[in-house]
Write an enzyme that holds these catalytic residues in place. Structure first.
Site, PDB file in Angstrom:
ATOM      1  N   ARG A 176       0.829  -1.205   0.000  1.00  0.00           N
ATOM      2  CA  ARG A 176       0.000   0.000   0.000  1.00  0.00           C
ATOM      3  C   ARG A 176       0.862   1.254   0.000  1.00  0.00           C
ATOM      4  O   ARG A 176       0.540   2.239  -0.659  1.00  0.00           O
ATOM      5  CB  ARG A 176      -0.931  -0.010   1.215  1.00  0.00           C
ATOM      6  CG  ARG A 176      -2.041  -1.038   1.113  1.00  0.00           C
ATOM      7  CD  ARG A 176      -3.054  -0.842   2.211  1.00  0.00           C
ATOM      8  NE  ARG A 176      -4.166  -1.764   2.078  1.00  0.00           N
ATOM      9  CZ  ARG A 176      -5.273  -1.722   2.815  1.00  0.00           C
ATOM     10  NH1 ARG A 176      -5.397  -0.784   3.746  1.00  0.00           N
ATOM     11  NH2 ARG A 176      -6.236  -2.592   2.637  1.00  0.00           N
ATOM     12  N   CYS A 232      -1.674   6.196   8.889  1.00  0.00           N
ATOM     13  CA  CYS A 232      -1.944   4.882   8.293  1.00  0.00           C
ATOM     14  C   CYS A 232      -3.081   5.062   7.300  1.00  0.00           C
ATOM     15  O   CYS A 232      -3.101   6.037   6.547  1.00  0.00           O
ATOM     16  CB  CYS A 232      -2.261   3.857   9.370  1.00  0.00           C
ATOM     17  SG  CYS A 232      -3.624   4.322  10.467  1.00  0.00           S
TER      18      CYS A 232
END
Length: 277
Positions: A176, A232
């Protein structure tokens, strides 16, 4: 009370009148698990359910924003917590959600709060007592606190993109972070370092030693003598990094609460692809 407590310590402290045990479990949106249902089916004796998923400021434009000071005080009062309580947080979650609750408590100056090392999973593995249902307790009037921690907004993160005054650390996995095809991510905030939150845990689910955590951040290119902001996807596992830094002796850590949910959805924010440098 240390900020990281063992299952043995908690078992020995069980029943202390000033001790409040909170289940702070929360799961990813696509998880079939329901933390409230799981809690009703089994929890550490005398534990109370924090309901971390709803412990947010729903009026904020920031996705899943930390609660306001009033909302924090109201929830703690509903849970029967006083400023002199000792609070132990635990979870039974792959995303180690107790760290998010810890960050919120610390954000509002509540210092006598700890995380149960290994969580509910370790408690059960050791065949310690588990009970079903809900504990009974009296509600309190918890005073509205002042903010004592640091939360960053998108404007501050954009300003930092130019100044690079704060080191930015991304808690998501490498795919990611890099924006690999199929990862569901367009990459990361420019200049960010990458340390997947899962690396802070040993194979048995307990936190690694402070020295090991310090080494992990150093290997990721983070200078612990300088300011750090973590992020995050939703502001959840970024708190694991903040807690890990706390264990390593560093408390001047900020959270970008909007995280990638906010940054990634804005077409005007700069984005970078590729592995961490």
């Amino acid at each position: 009370m240390h900020s990281l407590v063992s299952t043995q310590w908690l078992a020995e402290q069980s029943g202390s009148p000033d001790l409040v045990i909170l289940d702070a479990s929360a799961h990813l949106p696509d998880s079939p698990r329901n933390s409230a249902a799981d809690f009703s089916e089994g929890q550490i004796p005398d534990a109370r359910f924090l309901d971390l998923t709803s412990f947010v400021d729903t009026a904020s434009q920031v996705p899943k924003a930390v609660p306001t000071a009033d909302q924090f005080a109201r929830r703690l009062g509903q849970l029967g917590i006083t400023p002199s309580s000792r609070v132990v947080l635990y979870d039974d979650s792959q995303i180690k959600s107790a760290a998010r609750a810890w960050f919120i408590f610390r954000l509002y100056g509540f210092r006598n709060v700890a995380i149960l090392d290994g969580g509910f999973s370790r408690w059960k593995q050791e065949e310690r007592p588990v009970e079903a249902g809900r504990a009974t307790y009296e509600q309190t009037e918890f005073p509205t606190p002042s903010i004592a921690g640091a939360v960053r907004g998108k404007d501050q993160m954009l300003a930092n993109d130019s100044s690079r005054a704060e080191q930015i650390v991304d808690a998501r996995d490498a795919a990611r972070f890099a924006g690999e095809e199929g990862s569901g991510s367009e990459g990361h905030i420019p200049g960010a370092a990458n340390l997947h939150f899962a690396k802070l845990f040993a194979e048995d689910g307990t936190y690694r030693s402070p020295d090991d955590i310090t080494a992990l951040f150093a290997e990721s290119g983070v200078d612990l003598d300088g300011p750090v902001t973590t992020y995050c996807n939703s502001g959840m596992t970024a708190c694991v990094l903040a807690y890990g830094l706390h264990l390593a002796g560093k408390d001047d850590v900020a959270l970008y609460d909007g995280s990638w949910l906010e940054w990634g959805e804005d077409a005007d924010t700069p984005k970078e692809k590729g592995a961490a440098q």
